[in-house]
Design an enzyme around this catalytic site. Structure first.
Site, PDB file in Angstrom:
ATOM      1  N   ARG A 177      11.650  -5.760   4.754  1.00  0.00           N
ATOM      2  CA  ARG A 177      11.557  -4.068   5.199  1.00  0.00           C
ATOM      3  C   ARG A 177      12.206  -4.057   6.517  1.00  0.00           C
ATOM      4  O   ARG A 177      12.799  -2.992   6.690  1.00  0.00           O
ATOM      5  CB  ARG A 177      10.030  -4.048   4.985  1.00  0.00           C
ATOM      6  CG  ARG A 177       9.973  -2.471   5.358  1.00  0.00           C
ATOM      7  CD  ARG A 177       8.523  -2.111   4.847  1.00  0.00           C
ATOM      8  NE  ARG A 177       7.582  -2.149   6.077  1.00  0.00           N
ATOM      9  CZ  ARG A 177       6.128  -2.127   5.857  1.00  0.00           C
ATOM     10  NH1 ARG A 177       5.619  -1.765   4.609  1.00  0.00           N
ATOM     11  NH2 ARG A 177       5.389  -2.635   6.785  1.00  0.00           N
ATOM     12  N   ARG A 218      -0.099  -8.813  13.611  1.00  0.00           N
ATOM     13  CA  ARG A 218      -0.675  -7.846  12.513  1.00  0.00           C
ATOM     14  C   ARG A 218      -1.518  -8.556  11.583  1.00  0.00           C
ATOM     15  O   ARG A 218      -2.647  -7.975  11.182  1.00  0.00           O
ATOM     16  CB  ARG A 218       0.336  -6.872  11.991  1.00  0.00           C
ATOM     17  CG  ARG A 218       0.865  -5.764  13.127  1.00  0.00           C
ATOM     18  CD  ARG A 218       2.318  -5.427  12.645  1.00  0.00           C
ATOM     19  NE  ARG A 218       2.475  -4.909  11.336  1.00  0.00           N
ATOM     20  CZ  ARG A 218       3.668  -4.785  10.703  1.00  0.00           C
ATOM     21  NH1 ARG A 218       4.811  -5.152  11.057  1.00  0.00           N
ATOM     22  NH2 ARG A 218       3.743  -4.160   9.535  1.00  0.00           N
ATOM     23  N   ARG A 245      11.814   0.003  11.325  1.00  0.00           N
ATOM     24  CA  ARG A 245      10.427  -0.209  12.111  1.00  0.00           C
ATOM     25  C   ARG A 245      10.323  -1.303  12.941  1.00  0.00           C
ATOM     26  O   ARG A 245      10.665  -2.620  12.274  1.00  0.00           O
ATOM     27  CB  ARG A 245       9.186  -0.342  11.193  1.00  0.00           C
ATOM     28  CG  ARG A 245       8.635   1.161  10.567  1.00  0.00           C
ATOM     29  CD  ARG A 245       7.352   0.891   9.815  1.00  0.00           C
ATOM     30  NE  ARG A 245       6.452   0.203  10.080  1.00  0.00           N
ATOM     31  CZ  ARG A 245       5.167   0.040   9.409  1.00  0.00           C
ATOM     32  NH1 ARG A 245       5.097   0.488   8.477  1.00  0.00           N
ATOM     33  NH2 ARG A 245       4.396  -0.948  10.044  1.00  0.00           N
ATOM     34  N   LYS A 272       0.830  -1.216   0.146  1.00  0.00           N
ATOM     35  CA  LYS A 272      -0.084   0.127   0.025  1.00  0.00           C
ATOM     36  C   LYS A 272       0.732   1.196  -0.031  1.00  0.00           C
ATOM     37  O   LYS A 272       0.660   2.063  -0.916  1.00  0.00           O
ATOM     38  CB  LYS A 272      -0.917  -0.089   1.412  1.00  0.00           C
ATOM     39  CG  LYS A 272      -1.983  -1.077   1.281  1.00  0.00           C
ATOM     40  CD  LYS A 272      -2.865  -1.053   2.426  1.00  0.00           C
ATOM     41  CE  LYS A 272      -2.209  -1.044   4.060  1.00  0.00           C
ATOM     42  NZ  LYS A 272      -1.773  -2.466   4.429  1.00  0.00           N
ATOM     43  N   ARG A 322      -9.956   0.456   8.982  1.00  0.00           N
ATOM     44  CA  ARG A 322      -9.148  -0.723   9.427  1.00  0.00           C
ATOM     45  C   ARG A 322     -10.285  -1.567  10.235  1.00  0.00           C
ATOM     46  O   ARG A 322      -9.936  -2.740  10.564  1.00  0.00           O
ATOM     47  CB  ARG A 322      -7.699  -0.795  10.160  1.00  0.00           C
ATOM     48  CG  ARG A 322      -6.737  -1.182   9.480  1.00  0.00           C
ATOM     49  CD  ARG A 322      -5.362  -0.934  10.419  1.00  0.00           C
ATOM     50  NE  ARG A 322      -4.139  -1.520  10.216  1.00  0.00           N
ATOM     51  CZ  ARG A 322      -3.312  -1.082   9.397  1.00  0.00           C
ATOM     52  NH1 ARG A 322      -3.633   0.025   8.926  1.00  0.00           N
ATOM     53  NH2 ARG A 322      -2.327  -1.591   9.199  1.00  0.00           N
TER      54      ARG A 322
END
Ligand code: ADP
Length: 191
Positions: free
Chosen positions: A128, A146, A134, A14, A89
């Site tokens: 990532r 998640r 992160r 996204k 969400r």
């Protein structure tokens, strides 16, 4: 105004696709993840509250993110349109967004939903995590949490927009530009 939701699980691309879409279509990018991380880095009370949830891979409470989006809409009253990324969400967030947009005499044109397999998601997020800084991307347990939040709370948001015939599934695996072209085609069909 032309408003769209880019939808999909964590790691579905996204963020990457949003950057390309906002520059092509001149939309204002509203990413609740980015807004929350900015609150955290500025150490605001909202950020401090959100961090407790984000570190565990859990969703931040609805009223927190809805308030944040409401302010962002007001601050960008001149926008040509919005690209919502990571929001809504939950079904409560979807209903709140519809109400906020209605007050501004506009609505959601389309939800573009990126489809990516679970194995590929975990692989991408761990990768990532090596460079993004992160912390929620460097721990496989948090990543799995998640994805569980997505399956149990967020997936239903697509059903909400399906009732209004606004959902389009787009293959989210393959080349970045191929995926971008598929998304662009769907937008062009609706502009
Ligand atoms: P990703 O989609 O890769 O998980 P995001 O940057 O969109 O990354 O979100 C990171 C975290 O921020 C989520 O795990 C969640 O804790 C929080 N968050 C972001 N958007 C929302 C939202 N709309 N509602 C609740 N929590 C959110």
């Amino acid at each position: 105004m032309f408003n769209l939701i880019l939808f999909g699980p964590p790691g579905s691309g996204k963020g990457t696709q949003s950057e390309k879409l906002i520059s092509k279509y001149g939309l204002k990018h509203l990413s609740t993840g980015d807004l929350l991380r900015s609150e955290i880095s500025r150490q605001t009370p909202l950020g401090m509250e959100a961090k407790n949830f984000m570190d565990k891979g859990q969703l931040v409470p609805d009223e927190v993110v809805i308030g944040m989006i409401s302010s962002a809409l007001d601050e960008n009253a001149e926008a040509k349109g919005f690209l919502f990324d990571g929001f809504p969400r939950t079904s409560a967030q979807a209903e709140a967004l519809d109400n906020l947009l209605e007050l501004k005499k506009t609505n959601i044109a389309v939800m573009l939903a990126l489809d990516v397999s679970e194995d590929e998601l975990v692989k991408r997020l761990l990768k990532r995590g090596e460079t993004s800084g992160r912390s929620d991307d460097s721990n496989e347990q948090v990543i799995r949490a998640r994805i569980v939040e997505y399956r149990t709370k967020t997936e239903a948001v697509a059903d909400y927009y399906r009732r209004f015939d606004k959902v389009v599934m787009v293959k989210g695996e393959g080349g970045i530009d191929d995926i971008f072209n598929s998304l662009s085609l769907e937008i062009d069909n609706r502009l």
